[in-house]
Design a protein around this motif. Structure first.
Motif, mmCIF file in Angstrom:
data_model
loop_
_atom_site.group_PDB
_atom_site.id
_atom_site.type_symbol
_atom_site.label_atom_id
_atom_site.label_comp_id
_atom_site.label_asym_id
_atom_site.label_seq_id
_atom_site.Cartn_x
_atom_site.Cartn_y
_atom_site.Cartn_z
ATOM 1 N N GLY A 245 -13.275 2.271 16.507
ATOM 2 C CA GLY A 245 -13.267 0.835 16.704
ATOM 3 C C GLY A 245 -11.908 0.351 17.156
ATOM 4 N N ASP A 246 -11.903 -0.826 17.772
ATOM 5 C CA ASP A 246 -10.656 -1.431 18.234
ATOM 6 C C ASP A 246 -10.687 -2.925 17.938
ATOM 7 O OD1 ASP A 246 -9.077 -2.972 20.470
ATOM 8 O OD2 ASP A 246 -8.201 -0.977 20.428
ATOM 9 N N VAL A 247 -9.659 -3.431 17.274
ATOM 10 C CA VAL A 247 -9.533 -4.854 17.009
ATOM 11 C C VAL A 247 -8.168 -5.312 17.499
ATOM 12 C CG1 VAL A 247 -8.841 -4.344 14.607
ATOM 13 C CG2 VAL A 247 -9.517 -6.673 15.260
ATOM 14 N N ALA A 248 -8.179 -6.097 18.538
ATOM 15 C CA ALA A 248 -6.950 -6.629 19.125
ATOM 16 C C ALA A 248 -5.958 -5.511 19.449
ATOM 17 C CB ALA A 248 -6.319 -7.654 18.182
ATOM 18 N N GLY A 249 -6.462 -4.377 19.941
ATOM 19 C CA GLY A 249 -5.600 -3.269 20.318
ATOM 20 C C GLY A 249 -5.244 -2.328 19.188
ATOM 21 N N ARG A 250 -5.739 -2.580 17.970
ATOM 22 C CA ARG A 250 -5.449 -1.721 16.817
ATOM 23 C C ARG A 250 -6.704 -0.933 16.469
ATOM 24 N NH1 ARG A 250 -2.141 -2.368 11.810
ATOM 25 N NH2 ARG A 250 -3.186 -1.211 10.134
ATOM 26 N N PRO A 251 -6.604 0.388 16.261
ATOM 27 C CA PRO A 251 -7.802 1.181 15.959
ATOM 28 C C PRO A 251 -8.273 0.959 14.525
ATOM 29 C CG PRO A 251 -5.855 2.574 15.912
ATOM 30 C CD PRO A 251 -5.395 1.226 16.374
ATOM 31 N N PHE A 252 -9.580 1.098 14.315
ATOM 32 C CA PHE A 252 -10.121 1.115 12.954
ATOM 33 C C PHE A 252 -11.269 2.118 12.901
ATOM 34 C CE2 PHE A 252 -12.663 -2.175 15.015
ATOM 35 C CZ PHE A 252 -13.939 -2.020 14.496
ATOM 36 N N VAL A 253 -11.406 2.763 11.744
ATOM 37 C CA VAL A 253 -12.450 3.783 11.577
ATOM 38 C C VAL A 253 -13.641 3.260 10.787
ATOM 39 C CG1 VAL A 253 -10.898 5.764 11.801
ATOM 40 C CG2 VAL A 253 -11.246 4.726 9.546
ATOM 41 N N ASN A 254 -13.435 2.229 9.963
ATOM 42 C CA ASN A 254 -14.517 1.711 9.127
ATOM 43 C C ASN A 254 -14.870 0.267 9.471
ATOM 44 O OD1 ASN A 254 -14.708 4.110 7.614
ATOM 45 N ND2 ASN A 254 -13.087 3.450 6.236
ATOM 46 N N THR A 255 -14.077 -0.675 8.976
ATOM 47 C CA THR A 255 -14.477 -2.073 9.071
ATOM 48 C C THR A 255 -13.305 -2.997 9.372
ATOM 49 O OG1 THR A 255 -14.154 -2.409 6.694
ATOM 50 C CG2 THR A 255 -16.356 -1.750 7.418
ATOM 51 N N VAL A 256 -13.676 -4.152 9.944
ATOM 52 C CA VAL A 256 -12.776 -5.294 10.080
ATOM 53 C C VAL A 256 -13.465 -6.465 9.383
ATOM 54 C CG1 VAL A 256 -11.551 -6.826 11.650
ATOM 55 C CG2 VAL A 256 -11.925 -4.438 12.291
ATOM 56 N N SER A 257 -12.790 -7.065 8.403
ATOM 57 C CA SER A 257 -13.372 -8.162 7.636
ATOM 58 C C SER A 257 -12.671 -9.471 7.972
ATOM 59 C CB SER A 257 -13.246 -7.900 6.134
ATOM 60 O OG SER A 257 -14.003 -6.775 5.750
ATOM 61 N N PHE A 258 -13.470 -10.531 8.096
ATOM 62 C CA PHE A 258 -12.974 -11.883 8.304
ATOM 63 C C PHE A 258 -13.551 -12.775 7.218
ATOM 64 C CE2 PHE A 258 -13.291 -9.775 12.380
ATOM 65 C CZ PHE A 258 -12.151 -10.149 13.078
ATOM 66 N N GLY A 259 -12.931 -13.918 6.994
ATOM 67 C CA GLY A 259 -13.481 -14.870 6.054
ATOM 68 C C GLY A 259 -13.009 -14.631 4.634
ATOM 69 N N THR A 260 -13.928 -14.771 3.678
ATOM 70 C CA THR A 260 -13.573 -14.822 2.262
ATOM 71 C C THR A 260 -12.776 -13.600 1.809
ATOM 72 O OG1 THR A 260 -15.567 -16.109 1.829
ATOM 73 C CG2 THR A 260 -14.498 -15.088 -0.050
ATOM 74 N N TYR A 261 -13.305 -12.404 2.041
ATOM 75 C CA TYR A 261 -12.609 -11.194 1.580
ATOM 76 C C TYR A 261 -11.245 -11.065 2.247
ATOM 77 C CZ TYR A 261 -11.437 -6.265 0.996
ATOM 78 O OH TYR A 261 -10.783 -5.096 0.725
ATOM 79 N N ALA A 262 -11.187 -11.303 3.548
ATOM 80 C CA ALA A 262 -9.920 -11.180 4.268
ATOM 81 C C ALA A 262 -8.895 -12.178 3.756
ATOM 82 C CB ALA A 262 -10.150 -11.378 5.767
ATOM 83 N N GLU A 263 -9.337 -13.386 3.374
ATOM 84 C CA GLU A 263 -8.419 -14.385 2.829
ATOM 85 C C GLU A 263 -7.879 -13.923 1.474
ATOM 86 O OE1 GLU A 263 -7.455 -17.322 4.067
ATOM 87 O OE2 GLU A 263 -8.867 -17.811 5.680
ATOM 88 N N ILE A 264 -8.745 -13.361 0.638
ATOM 89 C CA ILE A 264 -8.338 -12.974 -0.718
ATOM 90 C C ILE A 264 -7.319 -11.842 -0.691
ATOM 91 C CG2 ILE A 264 -9.181 -11.930 -2.858
ATOM 92 C CD1 ILE A 264 -11.751 -13.560 -2.486
ATOM 93 N N VAL A 265 -7.531 -10.838 0.172
ATOM 94 C CA VAL A 265 -6.624 -9.680 0.167
ATOM 95 C C VAL A 265 -5.246 -10.023 0.716
ATOM 96 C CG1 VAL A 265 -8.507 -8.024 0.321
ATOM 97 C CG2 VAL A 265 -7.426 -8.836 2.418
ATOM 98 N N GLN A 266 -5.082 -11.214 1.316
ATOM 99 C CA GLN A 266 -3.755 -11.618 1.768
ATOM 100 C C GLN A 266 -2.826 -11.916 0.602
ATOM 101 O OE1 GLN A 266 -3.049 -11.723 5.147
ATOM 102 N NE2 GLN A 266 -5.150 -11.024 5.528
ATOM 103 N N SER A 267 -3.411 -12.225 -0.557
ATOM 104 C CA SER A 267 -2.599 -12.603 -1.708
ATOM 105 C C SER A 267 -1.774 -11.421 -2.208
ATOM 106 C CB SER A 267 -3.492 -13.115 -2.838
ATOM 107 O OG SER A 267 -2.742 -13.298 -4.022
ATOM 108 N N PRO A 268 -0.479 -11.647 -2.494
ATOM 109 C CA PRO A 268 0.343 -10.545 -3.040
ATOM 110 C C PRO A 268 -0.107 -10.102 -4.426
ATOM 111 C CG PRO A 268 1.541 -12.641 -3.066
ATOM 112 C CD PRO A 268 0.296 -12.875 -2.285
#
Length: 459
Positions: free
Chosen positions: A258-281
């Motif tokens: 997979g490719d997201v904005a030029g970066r490879p990924f092997v499993n998943t790209v998440s947007f929304g709720t989960y992606a917002e939560i994992v930004q927290s330190p």
């Protein structure tokens, strides 16, 4: 070129035998369904339909309670949690007092047997189509990048450095702050003819991108915490050292990247709720507490970016959670907790979820992945727009922010993955039962997909 099938793929028996066996199981499934219906009818024959309906209402109330517990704070959260626990408990007590527990247990057992027979019937119709592998010679100058901190120290626990070096590999340890892509590129410049990684999926993806760029084989060593990529390749995640057998007795698979904005990924790209939560330190040290703290604002508040998603054929408006995967998952799990039957299909999986009310949460509890709040489809390209300058994204579990539009694509067959010849294979996960296919099969009508598979194999 000679090809062999992966360890998870069975050899085909005759298509006629498969269909006959599947038809028998389909008929057994329908008999079990009829038995479950008869058990319910017998239990309700004395005018206790209201009790049965209250059972379904209890399940719906439990779903609504979970929604209130996640989407609110304070008293509403407490009441929602109590409802989610009390509703199913109340149903059990009601069934016991009314004398319907025997009927309920019988109906549940028959329904479980019906699902098992139906899934077995549909599974037998699947033509063998696993990922193809080919025999290869051992590499001469393999280089493995290992993260000693990954997976709570699996590199040291399983002696991966020593075992890899005993097989002739050069090992590069990934220190804090070291760029794995820079290490991989340096290894290629110094003559590496194979790259491998013992770390989590995020690092696996970055180095896999370098391997694909240079046409080199890539070895996965499951030394991370979850290692979904290793699971879907059929590797033994409980014994990371077994992945090193690919260096001495391996076969090669061609899989997608997979490719997201030029970066490879092997499993998943998440947007929304989960992606917002994992930004927290605070997320890594207190996952549950961080999620519960942020979910109300993300689900019913104004926090988080509003997403607009375009696939090849669909437009999805404002999903709360969006999961884009390198090949689709069997089940529509928005957290990517399932598995992918193949990694060489050349498509992205897309799962979008939007739950706006307790009623929709109740429907989700009753219908699961068939609920109207879940959308599952496939696409070769996914474009995500947002109303903010930077969109929170989780790429193979790694928290990032990217400027919109964020474009996800798939690169078919670009990654040469070297896996051990002897490996457990990925476990089979049955998809949701399509009862229309089961009925057609039981009535003696071969499902269209089987006919197409037979025509294709005869061509």
């Amino acid at each position: 070129m000679n090809t062999t099938r992966t360890a998870s793929e069975s050899k085909p028996d005759g298509s006629g035998g498969r269909v006959l066996s599947a038809r028998t199981l389909a008929r057994l499934a329908l008999l079990c369904v009829a038995g479950a219906v008869a058990a319910v009818g017998a239990g309700a024959g004395s005018g206790r339909w209201l009790v049965l309906l209250l059972g379904l209402a209890g399940l719906a109330l439990a779903g609504a309670g979970i929604w209130w517990a996640l989407a609110h704070r304070g008293v509403a959260r407490l009441l929602g949690a109590l409802l989610a626990l009390a509703a199913p408990a109340g149903v059990l007590v009601l069934y016991a007092v009314s004398g319907l527990w025997v009927m309920a247990a019988t109906a549940l057992a028959l329904w479980t047997a019906a699902l098992a027979c139906a899934r077995s019937a549909l599974r037998r119709l699947r033509a063998p189509h696993g990922m193809h592998s080919r025999p290869v010679r051992p590499p001469r100058r393999p280089v493995l990048i290992m993260n000693p901190r990954s997976g709570d120290g699996k590199v040291g626990e399983f002696g991966l450095v020593e075992r890899a070096e005993a097989l002739g590999a050069r090992v590069l340890l990934l220190d804090a702050g070291t760029d794995p892509v820079a290490l991989a590129r340096r290894a290629v410049a110094e003559g590496a003819d194979l790259l491998g990684v013992a770390s989590g999926d995020g690092t696996q993806a970055l180095v896999a991108g370098v391997a694909a760029e240079h046409g080199l084989p890539f070895v996965v060593v499951a030394a991370g915490t979850r290692n979904h990529f290793a699971m879907d390749l059929g590797l033994d995640r409980d014994d990371p050292a077994s992945g090193l057998d690919a260096l001495s007795d391996g076969v090669e698979l061609r899989v997608d990247l997979g490719d997201v904005a030029g970066r490879p990924f092997v499993n998943t790209v998440s947007f929304g709720t989960y992606a917002e939560i994992v930004q927290s330190p605070d997320y890594r040290d207190a996952k549950a507490a961080t999620a519960l703290d942020q979910l109300p604002d993300l689900l019913v508040g104004d926090a988080g970016a509003s997403l607009e998603v375009r696939t090849d054929d669909e437009h999805l408006h404002a999903p709360q959670t969006l999961l884009v995967s390198n090949n689709p998952y069997v089940r529509a799990d928005p957290l990517g907790g399932g598995r992918r039957p193949r990694l060489d299909g050349g498509t992205l999986g897309v799962i979008a979820v939007r739950v706006d009310s307790a009623a929709q949460a109740a429907e989700l509890a009753l219908r699961g992945e068939r609920a109207g709040s879940i959308t599952a489809l496939t696409s070769r390209r996914v474009v995500v727009e947002a109303d903010e300058e930077l969109v929170p994204v989780a790429v193979d579990g790694e928290a990032l922010t990217l400027p919109p539009p964020v474009v996800c694509t798939v690169r078919p067959g670009v990654l040469r993955v070297r896996v051990p010849r002897q490996r457990p294979g990925a476990p089979y996960v049955a998809p949701a039962v399509d009862w229309r296919r089961v009925v057609r099969l039981a009535l003696g009508r071969t499902p269209l997909s089987v006919q197409k598979n037979q025509e294709h194999s005869d061509a």
